[in-house]
Design a protein around this motif. Structure first.
Motif, PDB file in Angstrom:
ATOM      1  N   UNK A  18     -65.260 -14.198  10.320  1.00 48.54           N
ATOM      2  CA  UNK A  18     -64.333 -14.803   9.371  1.00 48.54           C
ATOM      3  C   UNK A  18     -65.094 -15.795   8.502  1.00 48.54           C
ATOM      4  N   UNK A  19     -64.670 -15.871   7.235  1.00 51.89           N
ATOM      5  CA  UNK A  19     -65.393 -16.704   6.277  1.00 51.89           C
ATOM      6  C   UNK A  19     -65.582 -18.145   6.758  1.00 51.89           C
ATOM      7  N   UNK A  20     -64.557 -18.720   7.398  1.00 57.78           N
ATOM      8  CA  UNK A  20     -64.672 -20.116   7.845  1.00 57.78           C
ATOM      9  C   UNK A  20     -65.248 -20.221   9.264  1.00 57.78           C
ATOM     10  N   UNK A  40     -53.454  -8.953   3.033  1.00 55.91           N
ATOM     11  CA  UNK A  40     -52.913 -10.260   3.390  1.00 55.91           C
ATOM     12  C   UNK A  40     -52.235 -10.858   2.154  1.00 55.91           C
ATOM     13  N   UNK A  41     -51.067 -11.456   2.362  1.00 55.77           N
ATOM     14  CA  UNK A  41     -50.318 -12.026   1.237  1.00 55.77           C
ATOM     15  C   UNK A  41     -49.510 -13.218   1.747  1.00 55.77           C
ATOM     16  N   UNK A  42     -48.683 -13.807   0.876  1.00 51.49           N
ATOM     17  CA  UNK A  42     -47.774 -14.859   1.345  1.00 51.49           C
ATOM     18  C   UNK A  42     -46.385 -14.254   1.604  1.00 51.49           C
ATOM     19  N   UNK A  53     -53.077 -14.464  -2.866  1.00 50.55           N
ATOM     20  CA  UNK A  53     -53.838 -15.556  -3.463  1.00 50.55           C
ATOM     21  C   UNK A  53     -55.080 -15.778  -2.599  1.00 50.55           C
ATOM     22  N   UNK A  54     -55.947 -16.670  -3.073  1.00 54.94           N
ATOM     23  CA  UNK A  54     -57.154 -16.950  -2.300  1.00 54.94           C
ATOM     24  C   UNK A  54     -56.801 -17.520  -0.919  1.00 54.94           C
ATOM     25  N   UNK A  98     -62.792  -8.549   1.746  1.00 56.42           N
ATOM     26  CA  UNK A  98     -62.871  -7.975   0.407  1.00 56.42           C
ATOM     27  C   UNK A  98     -61.472  -7.527  -0.014  1.00 56.42           C
ATOM     28  N   UNK A  99     -61.031  -7.987  -1.192  1.00 51.98           N
ATOM     29  CA  UNK A  99     -59.725  -7.576  -1.735  1.00 51.98           C
ATOM     30  C   UNK A  99     -58.575  -7.872  -0.784  1.00 51.98           C
ATOM     31  N   UNK A 100     -58.761  -8.856   0.115  1.00 45.06           N
ATOM     32  CA  UNK A 100     -57.714  -9.243   1.081  1.00 45.06           C
ATOM     33  C   UNK A 100     -57.247  -8.072   1.946  1.00 45.06           C
TER      34      UNK A 100
END
Lengths: 84, 232
Positions: B108-110, B170-172, B178-179, B187-189
């Motif tokens: 994961x990015x973080x 992934x979305x809200x 969004x980011x 990539x591309x959520x």
């Protein structure tokens, strides 16, 4: 008998989150000269064969098949004749 | 008519195998059976489910060792013959390593292991697993992974898009991407994809962990029901 050393690193085009985190920590320690930190894996193994070419071929195959995922990783192999 | 049977693979370190078994058998009323990783008999199985967990301790890379287990050689043959295969979380990672799906998973990015509810949006109904759902539908589904940062080279990404292989993003809660909603940096959520033959699909979120009201969230049941329709 040969000793093979394999280093596996993420491809240059791929962001390395661990390397980035380590680099940020190094910069926090004031070591701003250190850049482009990449973190990878270091794998050593003995190769039971008399031929260096054969040893290289075996390790190459091991890397492509299992030790590295070439979708995201590159690997480098170094082979040395065992002295013991 | 015999009740369709879901074959749930079990590796040393699988930990969502029982959740999947419960969801398919008790919640959806299908037949289900466990298949130990050393077994090679998939006869009578209508759908293979590769569950979440930490197969072989995630040693080397997630899914890298499981991919060479005896059962996976049969799953590869099953998939090549058009048999339906679904992977969840570690199952997604195993199917990537097996080459049944394109791409790979990074940390994961973080760098954190993320365990929380997220929203995902259905991007295509052109798969047998999602054809009974509505395109654009939003589901609240938990994720639980450290390596779910999906990556693929630009050519591969283009192919995924051209062949409508991105299944979930992934979305809200409103379905916007969004980011911030791209929790792991994929990539591309991307949260789920299918193969070009459309008989292999995998996703990082866990619908089997959210398939009953008593668990506080039954959104996952809709996804599992849609998957079950494929063999029903």
């Amino acid at each position: 008998m040969f000793k093979a050393t394999v280093t596996v690193t993420l491809r240059k085009s791929i962001l390395d989150p661990k390397g980035k985190a380590a680099e940020q920590a190094l910069h926090q320690l004031g070591m701003n000269e250190l850049k482009g930190v990449r973190i990878g894996k270091y794998i050593v193994m003995d190769v039971d064969t008399d031929s260096e070419a054969k040893a290289r071929e075996l390790v190459q195959n091991a890397c492509s098949k299992l030790l590295a995922n070439e979708v995201m990783e590159d690997f480098q192999i170094s082979i040395e004749r065992s002295t013991s | 008519m015999p009740v369709p049977k879901v074959g749930i693979l079990v590796f040393p370190g699988s930990n969502c195998d029982h959740d999947a078994y419960h969801a398919f058998k008790s919640v959806l009323g299908l037949d289900a059976k466990f298949i130990w990783h050393k077994e090679t008999d998939l006869s009578g199985v209508d759908l293979v489910l590769v569950p979440g967990g930490f197969s072989y301790g995630d040693y080397l890379r997630s899914g890298a060792i499981a991919r060479f287990s005896p059962v996976m050689q049969e799953v590869i043959k099953f998939a090549e013959k058009g048999g339906p295969v679904v992977g969840i979380c570690n199952g997604f990672q195993i199917l990537l390593e097996a080459g049944l799906l394109p791409g790979a998973m990074l940390h994961n990015q973080d760098l954190r292991f993320i365990c929380k509810d997220v929203h995902i949006r259905l991007e295509t109904t052109q798969t047998p697993f999602t054809s009974s759902l509505e395109k654009g539908a939003v589901f609240k589904i938990p994720i639980s992974h450290g390596e779910g940062n999906y990556t693929i080279d630009p050519v591969g990404l283009q192919e995924l898009k051209e062949h409508d292989q991105i299944v979930f993003r992934y979305c809200n809660a409103q379905g916007e991407i969004t980011e911030e909603t791209n929790v792991n940096g994929s990539v591309e959520a991307i949260a789920g994809i299918c193969n070009r033959g459309r008989n292999v699909m995998a996703m990082m979120p866990h619908p089997e962990r959210a398939a009953e009201e008593i668990l506080g969230n039954a959104d996952g049941k809709h996804i599992l029901e849609a998957i079950a329709e494929q063999i029903g």
